[in-house]
Design a protein around this motif. Structure first.
Motif, mmCIF file in Angstrom:
data_model
loop_
_atom_site.group_PDB
_atom_site.id
_atom_site.type_symbol
_atom_site.label_atom_id
_atom_site.label_comp_id
_atom_site.label_asym_id
_atom_site.label_seq_id
_atom_site.Cartn_x
_atom_site.Cartn_y
_atom_site.Cartn_z
ATOM 1 N N HIS A 161 -6.016 -14.177 0.667
ATOM 2 C CA HIS A 161 -6.213 -13.988 -0.800
ATOM 3 C C HIS A 161 -7.695 -14.041 -0.934
ATOM 4 O O HIS A 161 -8.341 -13.292 -2.029
ATOM 5 C CB HIS A 161 -5.705 -14.914 -1.511
ATOM 6 N N THR A 162 -8.489 -14.196 0.226
ATOM 7 C CA THR A 162 -10.118 -13.962 -0.317
ATOM 8 C C THR A 162 -10.423 -12.755 0.181
ATOM 9 O O THR A 162 -11.740 -12.262 0.075
ATOM 10 C CB THR A 162 -10.854 -14.955 0.954
ATOM 11 N N LEU A 163 -9.620 -11.697 0.639
ATOM 12 C CA LEU A 163 -10.080 -10.307 1.088
ATOM 13 C C LEU A 163 -10.037 -9.708 -0.266
ATOM 14 O O LEU A 163 -9.573 -9.974 -1.107
ATOM 15 C CB LEU A 163 -8.964 -9.668 2.052
ATOM 16 N N PRO A 164 -11.120 -8.748 -0.324
ATOM 17 C CA PRO A 164 -11.490 -7.813 -1.498
ATOM 18 C C PRO A 164 -10.309 -7.240 -2.136
ATOM 19 O O PRO A 164 -9.328 -6.803 -1.168
ATOM 20 C CB PRO A 164 -12.468 -7.042 -1.089
ATOM 21 N N ARG A 165 -10.000 -7.073 -3.216
ATOM 22 C CA ARG A 165 -8.954 -6.464 -3.974
ATOM 23 C C ARG A 165 -9.215 -4.970 -4.186
ATOM 24 O O ARG A 165 -10.387 -4.655 -4.361
ATOM 25 C CB ARG A 165 -8.635 -7.218 -5.292
ATOM 26 N N HIS A 166 -8.021 -4.251 -4.125
ATOM 27 C CA HIS A 166 -8.287 -2.648 -4.424
ATOM 28 C C HIS A 166 -6.704 -2.283 -5.053
ATOM 29 O O HIS A 166 -5.985 -2.700 -4.310
ATOM 30 C CB HIS A 166 -8.738 -2.003 -3.122
ATOM 31 N N GLU A 167 -7.054 -1.256 -5.792
ATOM 32 C CA GLU A 167 -5.550 -0.624 -6.417
ATOM 33 C C GLU A 167 -4.906 -0.028 -5.315
ATOM 34 O O GLU A 167 -3.401 0.031 -5.412
ATOM 35 C CB GLU A 167 -5.992 0.370 -7.420
ATOM 36 N N ASP A 168 -5.116 0.213 -4.180
ATOM 37 C CA ASP A 168 -4.430 0.777 -3.035
ATOM 38 C C ASP A 168 -3.913 -0.429 -2.177
ATOM 39 O O ASP A 168 -2.991 -0.085 -1.273
ATOM 40 C CB ASP A 168 -5.285 1.789 -2.030
ATOM 41 N N ASP A 169 -4.092 -1.649 -2.464
ATOM 42 C CA ASP A 169 -3.333 -2.826 -1.763
ATOM 43 C C ASP A 169 -2.079 -2.680 -1.784
ATOM 44 O O ASP A 169 -1.268 -2.501 -2.775
ATOM 45 C CB ASP A 169 -3.769 -3.975 -2.421
ATOM 46 N N TYR A 170 -1.251 -2.827 -0.450
ATOM 47 C CA TYR A 170 0.197 -2.686 -0.420
ATOM 48 C C TYR A 170 1.014 -1.545 -0.842
ATOM 49 O O TYR A 170 1.999 -1.628 -1.109
ATOM 50 C CB TYR A 170 0.649 -4.224 -1.079
ATOM 51 N N SER A 171 0.072 -0.529 -0.805
ATOM 52 C CA SER A 171 0.821 0.765 -1.232
ATOM 53 C C SER A 171 1.564 0.965 0.139
ATOM 54 O O SER A 171 0.960 2.361 0.704
ATOM 55 C CB SER A 171 -0.330 1.915 -1.410
ATOM 56 N N TRP A 172 2.832 0.772 0.479
ATOM 57 C CA TRP A 172 3.533 0.998 1.536
ATOM 58 C C TRP A 172 4.147 2.410 1.575
ATOM 59 O O TRP A 172 4.128 3.142 2.639
ATOM 60 C CB TRP A 172 4.471 -0.028 1.722
ATOM 61 N N ASP A 173 4.328 2.824 0.381
ATOM 62 C CA ASP A 173 4.804 4.341 0.437
ATOM 63 C C ASP A 173 3.826 5.257 0.817
ATOM 64 O O ASP A 173 4.059 6.300 1.563
ATOM 65 C CB ASP A 173 5.202 4.719 -0.966
ATOM 66 N N ALA A 174 2.832 4.796 0.437
ATOM 67 C CA ALA A 174 1.423 5.860 0.891
ATOM 68 C C ALA A 174 1.292 5.648 2.431
ATOM 69 O O ALA A 174 0.928 6.761 3.007
ATOM 70 C CB ALA A 174 0.185 5.533 0.026
#
Length: 235
Positions: A161-174
């Motif tokens: 959870h210290t890794l930077p966040r981004h709107e593409d996080d965990y976009s498994w379909d992509a």
């Protein structure tokens, strides 16, 4: 075509031991978040394209490494014996592969975990997981299926959870859409397409699926860079 790999109870871990006694890669540095001044307002902006983010990469790396260890364990126990069917119990990986692999020998089964390791090594060195053969395509499909489960049980203070966040996080379909040349290997799960693995099969030729026979799973794709054949095995 949607395929579910029934990871379920098995991934509530054989996590009793780490996949490898090595330091966790710095995924924030290996896959830095790209920032863009256009803030997504320009349709032609290449910088704003989909990103393989540190958080996504970390979970994929974990899934690949654990699958590799599970596959090594399966291979040691199975040897050359025939895997009866997909409903047999006690296996972590090989009963999740297409039915045509059930009669594979021990040498073939030893090479499958290395496919997981090779892709994990790509990520751990800051490279996108470039699948170089059919076995690696199957390995990456399994890892994308399993990766979300490695987020579920993480505590609030986990270093993930210290890794930077981004709107593409965990976009498994992509990931499924963008990390593969095609999804032809998934056709091997469809009983109505029996025989499509053979290059001479009319449906195979019509779709341009190539050689999906078990003996060809580790043959390098013509349009990619082959792995070093002298790289050996982690276990």
């Amino acid at each position: 075509m949607a395929i579910r790999f029934h990871h379920g109870w098995r991934l509530r871990y054989e996590r009793s031991r780490p996949a490898a006694e090595t330091p966790t890669p710095n995924f924030a540095a290996l896959f830095p978040i790209r920032e863009c001044d256009c803030a997504g307002e320009s349709e032609d902006c290449e910088t704003c394209g989909w990103q393989l983010t540190p958080r996504t990469t970390a979970l994929l790396s974990t899934a690949l490494s654990v699958l590799a260890d599970q596959a090594f364990d399966d291979a040691a126990r199975l040897g050359d014996q025939y895997l009866p069917d997909a409903h047999s119990t006690g296996w972590a990986v090989f009963d999740r592969l297409p039915p045509l692999t059930r009669s594979a020998d021990h040498r073939w089964r030893r090479r499958m975990p290395r496919a997981f390791d090779d892709l994990a090594d790509d990520l751990n060195k800051g490279r996108w997981p470039e699948t170089t053969c059919t076995a690696e395509e199957m390995a990456l499909h399994l890892a994308i299926e399993d990766a979300p489960t490695y987020l579920e049980d993480r505590l609030a203070d986990d270093e993930h959870h210290t890794l930077p966040r981004h709107e593409d996080d965990y976009s498994w379909d992509a990931c499924s859409d963008l990390l593969f040349q095609d999804h032809d290997v998934l056709m091997l799960f469809d009983a109505s397409l029996a025989g499509i693995e053979a290059p001479g099969n009319p449906a195979n030729q019509r779709l341009g699926a190539g050689d999906l026979r078990v003996d060809s799973w580790f043959e390098p794709f013509d349009n990619g860079v082959a792995r070093n054949p002298q790289r050996g095995f982690r276990r």
